[in-house]
Design a protein around this motif. Sequence first.
Motif, PDB file in Angstrom:
ATOM      1  N   ALA A  75       0.825  -1.210   0.000  1.00 48.84           N
ATOM      2  CA  ALA A  75       0.000   0.000   0.000  1.00 48.84           C
ATOM      3  C   ALA A  75       0.859   1.260   0.000  1.00 48.84           C
ATOM      4  CB  ALA A  75      -0.944  -0.004   1.198  1.00 48.84           C
ATOM      5  N   LEU A  76       1.929   1.265   0.785  1.00 49.34           N
ATOM      6  CA  LEU A  76       2.832   2.422   0.813  1.00 49.34           C
ATOM      7  C   LEU A  76       3.482   2.637  -0.546  1.00 49.34           C
ATOM      8  CD1 LEU A  76       4.452   1.813   4.306  1.00 49.34           C
ATOM      9  CD2 LEU A  76       3.040   3.780   3.669  1.00 49.34           C
ATOM     10  N   VAL A  77       3.963   1.563  -1.159  1.00 50.60           N
ATOM     11  CA  VAL A  77       4.617   1.652  -2.471  1.00 50.60           C
ATOM     12  C   VAL A  77       3.604   2.075  -3.535  1.00 50.60           C
ATOM     13  CG1 VAL A  77       5.768   0.295  -4.275  1.00 50.60           C
ATOM     14  CG2 VAL A  77       6.427   0.010  -1.867  1.00 50.60           C
ATOM     15  N   PHE A  78       2.419   1.503  -3.494  1.00 56.73           N
ATOM     16  CA  PHE A  78       1.367   1.853  -4.441  1.00 56.73           C
ATOM     17  C   PHE A  78       1.101   3.359  -4.424  1.00 56.73           C
ATOM     18  CE2 PHE A  78      -3.121   2.701  -5.328  1.00 56.73           C
ATOM     19  CZ  PHE A  78      -3.296   2.082  -6.563  1.00 56.73           C
ATOM     20  N   ARG A  79       1.022   3.934  -3.232  1.00 57.56           N
ATOM     21  CA  ARG A  79       0.738   5.373  -3.123  1.00 57.56           C
ATOM     22  C   ARG A  79       1.838   6.234  -3.735  1.00 57.56           C
ATOM     23  NH1 ARG A  79      -2.419   7.250   2.063  1.00 57.56           N
ATOM     24  NH2 ARG A  79      -4.340   6.147   1.632  1.00 57.56           N
ATOM     25  N   VAL A  80       3.087   5.842  -3.541  1.00 59.33           N
ATOM     26  CA  VAL A  80       4.191   6.594  -4.158  1.00 59.33           C
ATOM     27  C   VAL A  80       4.050   6.552  -5.673  1.00 59.33           C
ATOM     28  CG1 VAL A  80       6.691   6.615  -4.563  1.00 59.33           C
ATOM     29  CG2 VAL A  80       5.810   6.284  -2.246  1.00 59.33           C
ATOM     30  N   LEU A  81       3.793   5.377  -6.204  1.00 62.97           N
ATOM     31  CA  LEU A  81       3.688   5.232  -7.657  1.00 62.97           C
ATOM     32  C   LEU A  81       2.460   5.950  -8.219  1.00 62.97           C
ATOM     33  CD1 LEU A  81       4.824   1.526  -8.002  1.00 62.97           C
ATOM     34  CD2 LEU A  81       6.165   3.596  -8.443  1.00 62.97           C
ATOM     35  N   MET A  82       1.365   5.960  -7.484  1.00 60.65           N
ATOM     36  CA  MET A  82       0.183   6.692  -7.944  1.00 60.65           C
ATOM     37  C   MET A  82       0.442   8.199  -7.966  1.00 60.65           C
ATOM     38  SD  MET A  82      -2.065   4.730  -9.077  1.00 60.65           S
ATOM     39  CE  MET A  82      -3.335   5.960  -9.336  1.00 60.65           C
ATOM     40  N   ARG A  83       1.139   8.688  -6.945  1.00 62.23           N
ATOM     41  CA  ARG A  83       1.465  10.127  -6.952  1.00 62.23           C
ATOM     42  C   ARG A  83       2.382  10.454  -8.121  1.00 62.23           C
ATOM     43  NH1 ARG A  83       0.998   9.310  -1.230  1.00 62.23           N
ATOM     44  NH2 ARG A  83       3.211   8.816  -1.057  1.00 62.23           N
ATOM     45  N   ARG A  84       3.304   9.551  -8.447  1.00 60.21           N
ATOM     46  CA  ARG A  84       4.179   9.783  -9.603  1.00 60.21           C
ATOM     47  C   ARG A  84       3.345   9.833 -10.875  1.00 60.21           C
ATOM     48  NH1 ARG A  84       8.099   5.178 -11.747  1.00 60.21           N
ATOM     49  NH2 ARG A  84       6.055   4.364 -12.237  1.00 60.21           N
ATOM     50  N   GLU A  85       2.444   8.888 -11.032  1.00 64.67           N
ATOM     51  CA  GLU A  85       1.608   8.825 -12.234  1.00 64.67           C
ATOM     52  C   GLU A  85       0.744  10.073 -12.382  1.00 64.67           C
ATOM     53  OE1 GLU A  85       0.088   5.509 -13.927  1.00 64.67           O
ATOM     54  OE2 GLU A  85       2.096   4.673 -13.761  1.00 64.67           O
ATOM     55  N   ARG A  86       0.269  10.586 -11.265  1.00 62.47           N
ATOM     56  CA  ARG A  86      -0.603  11.772 -11.291  1.00 62.47           C
ATOM     57  C   ARG A  86       0.176  13.078 -11.310  1.00 62.47           C
ATOM     58  NH1 ARG A  86      -4.531   9.316  -6.697  1.00 62.47           N
ATOM     59  NH2 ARG A  86      -5.684   7.935  -8.066  1.00 62.47           N
ATOM     60  N   GLY A  87       1.484  12.994 -11.113  1.00 65.31           N
ATOM     61  CA  GLY A  87       2.314  14.197 -11.098  1.00 65.31           C
ATOM     62  C   GLY A  87       2.087  15.056  -9.876  1.00 65.31           C
ATOM     63  N   THR A  88       1.656  14.430  -8.770  1.00 63.11           N
ATOM     64  CA  THR A  88       1.420  15.195  -7.550  1.00 63.11           C
ATOM     65  C   THR A  88       2.625  15.118  -6.621  1.00 63.11           C
ATOM     66  OG1 THR A  88       0.311  13.303  -6.531  1.00 63.11           O
ATOM     67  CG2 THR A  88      -1.089  14.901  -7.652  1.00 63.11           C
ATOM     68  N   GLN A  89       2.640  15.989  -5.651  1.00 67.62           N
ATOM     69  CA  GLN A  89       3.739  16.103  -4.697  1.00 67.62           C
ATOM     70  C   GLN A  89       3.994  14.764  -4.006  1.00 67.62           C
ATOM     71  OE1 GLN A  89       3.037  19.214  -1.899  1.00 67.62           O
ATOM     72  NE2 GLN A  89       4.620  18.557  -0.528  1.00 67.62           N
ATOM     73  N   GLU A  90       5.269  14.421  -3.840  1.00 67.01           N
ATOM     74  CA  GLU A  90       5.650  13.186  -3.159  1.00 67.01           C
ATOM     75  C   GLU A  90       6.247  13.518  -1.799  1.00 67.01           C
ATOM     76  OE1 GLU A  90       5.940  10.056  -1.579  1.00 67.01           O
ATOM     77  OE2 GLU A  90       5.147   9.858  -3.611  1.00 67.01           O
ATOM     78  N   PRO A  91       5.486  13.322  -0.722  1.00 65.19           N
ATOM     79  CA  PRO A  91       5.986  13.650   0.614  1.00 65.19           C
ATOM     80  C   PRO A  91       7.296  12.936   0.972  1.00 65.19           C
ATOM     81  CG  PRO A  91       3.635  13.248   0.694  1.00 65.19           C
ATOM     82  CD  PRO A  91       4.089  12.859  -0.681  1.00 65.19           C
ATOM     83  N   TRP A  92       7.425  11.664   0.621  1.00 59.83           N
ATOM     84  CA  TRP A  92       8.663  10.952   0.960  1.00 59.83           C
ATOM     85  C   TRP A  92       9.862  11.594   0.268  1.00 59.83           C
ATOM     86  CZ3 TRP A  92       8.253   7.799   4.915  1.00 59.83           C
ATOM     87  CH2 TRP A  92       7.061   7.133   5.153  1.00 59.83           C
ATOM     88  N   ALA A  93       9.696  12.023  -0.971  1.00 64.92           N
ATOM     89  CA  ALA A  93      10.808  12.635  -1.712  1.00 64.92           C
ATOM     90  C   ALA A  93      11.152  14.017  -1.165  1.00 64.92           C
ATOM     91  CB  ALA A  93      10.457  12.742  -3.196  1.00 64.92           C
ATOM     92  N   MET A  94      10.203  14.668  -0.537  1.00 61.90           N
ATOM     93  CA  MET A  94      10.454  16.020  -0.030  1.00 61.90           C
ATOM     94  C   MET A  94      11.166  16.038   1.312  1.00 61.90           C
ATOM     95  SD  MET A  94       7.271  18.395  -1.109  1.00 61.90           S
ATOM     96  CE  MET A  94       8.049  19.793  -0.315  1.00 61.90           C
ATOM     97  N   ILE A  95      11.218  14.918   2.007  1.00 60.32           N
ATOM     98  CA  ILE A  95      11.834  14.902   3.334  1.00 60.32           C
ATOM     99  C   ILE A  95      13.272  15.432   3.299  1.00 60.32           C
ATOM    100  CG2 ILE A  95      12.618  13.434   5.236  1.00 60.32           C
ATOM    101  CD1 ILE A  95      10.070  11.761   4.806  1.00 60.32           C
ATOM    102  N   PRO A  96      14.142  14.925   2.417  1.00 62.20           N
ATOM    103  CA  PRO A  96      15.522  15.447   2.417  1.00 62.20           C
ATOM    104  C   PRO A  96      15.596  16.954   2.151  1.00 62.20           C
ATOM    105  CG  PRO A  96      15.410  13.393   1.190  1.00 62.20           C
ATOM    106  CD  PRO A  96      13.987  13.799   1.488  1.00 62.20           C
ATOM    107  N   PHE A  97      14.831  17.435   1.154  1.00 66.05           N
ATOM    108  CA  PHE A  97      14.827  18.866   0.859  1.00 66.05           C
ATOM    109  C   PHE A  97      14.298  19.657   2.049  1.00 66.05           C
ATOM    110  CE2 PHE A  97      14.545  17.633  -3.735  1.00 66.05           C
ATOM    111  CZ  PHE A  97      15.732  18.242  -4.118  1.00 66.05           C
TER     112      PHE A  97
END
Length: 182
Positions: A75-97
Amino acid sequence: MSGPSHKAILSAAGRLFGERGYRAVTVRDIAGEAGVSAALVMKLFVSKDKLFAAVQPDESLLAELNVPTSELGSALVFRVLMRRERGTQEPWAMIPFSVHDSPDPETARIEMRERYLGSVAGLIGDSTPDRRFASTVTALMTGFGETVRTLGLFEGWDFDELVAHYGKIVQAQIDACAATPA
């Protein structure tokens, strides 16, 4: 106020901060991307710092997961991939920034760490003193979110195969947590 301009500014800021970081993005960049004036951005958000804070990753998205513990990894992985497909913000990717580019990186590190570890620990039932399983799941998801978004890893993979493959890796930590005596 949360009209179309407000939403467009938040969307543009989230994407730009996520791609380039706090220091590399200007209010004018955000305004241009949102199709509004820089003056409107400042009127609505007062400062770049406040806008940056408004688009920070939100760990509450973890609370929205309504799946059995045995399916959390997928479920966690699915959500990351769905956000990528939709072009929406990815919270996990924003953590380092969010940490490195924050006006106060040390405070941001402590706050982000506690927010995410606390949320993940609650989600998977990690009661270990060092939250080792929550730490590992957070690291796996942050790395996955960042590399999928920034490096474009896994682009040639079938969506469902990737959910199953990486979901198993994350699920292994969740299952190990469940098997650990309290």
